[in-house]
Design an enzyme around this catalytic site. Sequence first.
Site, mmCIF file in Angstrom:
data_model
loop_
_atom_site.group_PDB
_atom_site.id
_atom_site.type_symbol
_atom_site.label_atom_id
_atom_site.label_comp_id
_atom_site.label_asym_id
_atom_site.label_seq_id
_atom_site.Cartn_x
_atom_site.Cartn_y
_atom_site.Cartn_z
ATOM 1 N N SER A 61 0.791 -1.235 0.000
ATOM 2 C CA SER A 61 0.000 0.000 0.000
ATOM 3 C C SER A 61 0.821 1.282 0.000
ATOM 4 O O SER A 61 0.247 2.366 -0.093
ATOM 5 C CB SER A 61 -0.966 0.011 1.182
ATOM 6 O OG SER A 61 -2.090 -0.810 0.899
ATOM 7 N N SER A 115 -6.163 3.032 3.859
ATOM 8 C CA SER A 115 -5.600 2.054 2.923
ATOM 9 C C SER A 115 -6.680 1.234 2.224
ATOM 10 O O SER A 115 -6.606 0.000 2.147
ATOM 11 C CB SER A 115 -4.632 1.117 3.653
ATOM 12 O OG SER A 115 -3.338 1.248 3.150
ATOM 13 N N THR A 206 1.760 3.672 5.407
ATOM 14 C CA THR A 206 2.094 2.284 5.715
ATOM 15 C C THR A 206 1.851 1.410 4.484
ATOM 16 O O THR A 206 1.185 1.797 3.532
ATOM 17 C CB THR A 206 1.219 1.753 6.856
ATOM 18 O OG1 THR A 206 -0.156 1.923 6.491
ATOM 19 C CG2 THR A 206 1.506 2.486 8.152
#
Length: 263
Positions: A61, A115, A206
């Site tokens: 991601s 995400s 992240t």
Amino acid sequence: MKHFIWFITAAILVFGASNSVIAESGGSCSKLCTFVLKNSRTSEYTVINRERAARQFTPFSTFKVPNTLIALDLGLVENLLQELTYNHDKYPAKEWWPTIWSERPLTIREAFQNSAVPIYQQLATEIGAKRMNQYLAGFNYGNRDASSGIDTFWLNESIKISALEQVNFLERLFTGQLPVSQSAIDKFKEVMLVEETDAYKLYAKTGGGPLAKNKALGWYIGIVESNNNIHYFAINIDGNSFREVQKKRIEIARKKLSELGVI
């Protein structure tokens, strides 16, 4: 002596002759992790596990950084309040999905911060293979290989990028060296901002997921913008499961940033 000469030669090849490299011991990173930090003002790199720093891995991601930037530049996302959704028939909800991914449309900042994989798969599909490849080449992003499928190539498939390349890509992004509009960059910075204090702004993303049975990879990349400097960083770390690396990637990165006086 031979080992020292090898290190200097490798540093020049990987980091460039004009930049300094400060090698650090593994510490909490161990051999299953690398950490790269670039000081914009001095052009110095601080590196833990330099061999791994140059090794390419799937971005997972963290690819939402270029994916978002491209969508903003093309006008697929016109503003930060636009509500985004996806083809629910093509991407039916899975048991492991967070509820927020599918319960309602999301703004680009919400999709980025949570995400939301299916929204980014939809955006990548709308960007299309031809334009995606053009942007990846213009960005000089990793191995620039999106051949495994327009809506999955960053999910442990064809595209790979190293921690060093992540850092250099982020620097090109924040210094206006990418072939995108300033408007897209300005909007993107609002999307990526995760923390703001009197001393600094932290922009971060992240990434992570399974690589194989009992093996997972975690990423944490970002920028720390202070009053008198900018630092770019990236960490990747192996573990037995995504759950294992999920918290550790951020904890180790923040510890190193704190030890080095960046945050």
